[in-house]
Design an enzyme around this catalytic site. Structure first.
Site, short mmCIF file in Angstrom:
data_model
loop_
_atom_site.label_atom_id
_atom_site.label_comp_id
_atom_site.label_asym_id
_atom_site.label_seq_id
_atom_site.Cartn_x
_atom_site.Cartn_y
_atom_site.Cartn_z
N GLY A 18 0.83 -1.20 0.00
CA GLY A 18 0.00 0.00 0.00
C GLY A 18 0.86 1.25 0.00
N ASN A 86 1.78 -2.54 5.40
CA ASN A 86 1.02 -1.31 5.63
C ASN A 86 -0.39 -1.38 5.04
OD1 ASN A 86 0.65 1.79 5.95
ND2 ASN A 86 0.42 1.43 3.75
N SER A 140 -3.96 -0.78 13.96
CA SER A 140 -4.79 0.40 14.20
C SER A 140 -5.21 0.40 15.66
CB SER A 140 -6.03 0.39 13.30
OG SER A 140 -6.98 1.36 13.71
N TYR A 154 -13.16 -4.26 10.07
CA TYR A 154 -11.81 -3.71 10.08
C TYR A 154 -11.21 -3.79 11.47
CZ TYR A 154 -8.17 -0.06 9.76
OH TYR A 154 -6.99 0.64 9.81
N ALA A 157 -10.37 -7.38 12.31
CA ALA A 157 -9.21 -7.85 11.57
C ALA A 157 -7.92 -7.28 12.15
CB ALA A 157 -9.34 -7.47 10.09
N LYS A 158 -7.93 -6.01 12.53
CA LYS A 158 -6.73 -5.40 13.10
C LYS A 158 -6.42 -5.97 14.49
CE LYS A 158 -5.53 -2.58 9.80
NZ LYS A 158 -4.29 -2.83 9.01
N ILE A 187 -5.12 9.32 11.03
CA ILE A 187 -4.04 9.95 10.28
C ILE A 187 -4.65 10.85 9.21
CG2 ILE A 187 -1.97 9.58 8.90
CD1 ILE A 187 -1.91 6.70 10.01
#
Length: 262
Positions: A18, A86, A140, A154, A157-158, A187
């Site tokens: 990424g 990433n 994250s 998400y 998964a993180k 970010i």
């Protein structure tokens, strides 16, 4: 370019997934500045072409994509010293668990968890054989502070990536390979800036007010602003360097104080 960091990564081959935009782009440029040969991957060609970054087009959410990247890098360079996983995204709809289907979950897990697992599996054997290497997993704070309304898969998964990263470090650190996790908060990438502009336009507010609204939704950011991609890149640049040689198996949170607990 190498003077600032004394070429501390000279001779190192690095991959940043990424790496064509946002935080990944900042990380790739930071490693390049320290003297590394840097390969970046993404599905689409970079919007801004940097001839010093080697680009491989691949969909890492699919096994064939990871296999392509592993084969091309090891065939051309014979090794990989630094792997920065990433790549990460959340494209699921808001509305909580009830609006999510199997495809939402599977797509998110493939991108955010299985892609790094497959790349690690492809590159670790040669690192272990040489008794050297660094693997960074970009997770994250949602692994600890999930926002269930819009990013439930998400966040899950993180959280899995953080747990996997710790377990992997226990296995391969005795074999000479360091494994670390970096968990950023919000970010302010170019994409995030555009999102703030859209929110401001649709709600007839300013970009500053839209940004404050998102920070409020996170429970506040004590530092008073989101991170800049270059700030996350600087942390990664240190962690992959020889100066961080005793660091492994640890999660580094860079969130401006967003997580309210120790």
């Amino acid at each position: 370019m190498q003077d600032k960091f004394n070429g501390e990564l000279s001779g190192k081959i690095a991959l940043v997934t990424g790496g064509t935009k946002g935080t990944g782009k900042a990380i790739a440029e930071r490693l390049l500045e320290a003297g590394a040969t840097v390969i970046i991957t993404a599905r689409n060609t970079p919007e801004e072409n940097n001839e010093k970054l080697r680009f491989i087009s691949a969909d890492l959410s699919l096994p064939a994509g990871t296999q392509k990247v592993v084969k091309e890098i090891l065939t051309r360079y014979g090794k990989l010293d630094i792997l920065v996983n990433n790549l990460g995204s959340s494209e699921t709809p808001g509305g909580g668990f009830a609006v999510l289907n199997d495809e939402d979950w599977e797509d998110t897990i493939r991108t955010n968890l299985l892609a790094p697992v497959r790349l690690d599996r492809g590159f670790l054997p040669q690192m272990i054989e040489r008794k050297t290497g660094v693997v960074i997993h970009i997770a994250s704070i949602q692994g600890r502070l999930p926002l269930y309304d819009s990013t439930l898969p998400y966040a899950a998964a993180k959280a899995g990536l953080i747990n996997y990263s710790k377990s992997l470090s226990n296995e391969v650190s005795p074999k000479g390979v360091r494994v670390l996790t970096v968990s950023p908060g919000w970010i302010m990438t170019t994409s995030a800036t555009r999102m703030m502009e859209r929110i401001a336009a649709s709600s007839n507010t300013t970009v500053e007010q839209a940004t404050q609204g998102v920070m409020d939704a996170l429970g506040g950011i004590p530092y008073g602003r989101p991170a800049q991609p270059e700030e996350v890149a600087e942390l990664v640049g240190f962690l992959v360097s020889p100066r961080a040689g005793y660091l492994t198996g640890t999660e580094y949170v860079i969130d401006g104080g967003t997580i309210p607990t120790i």
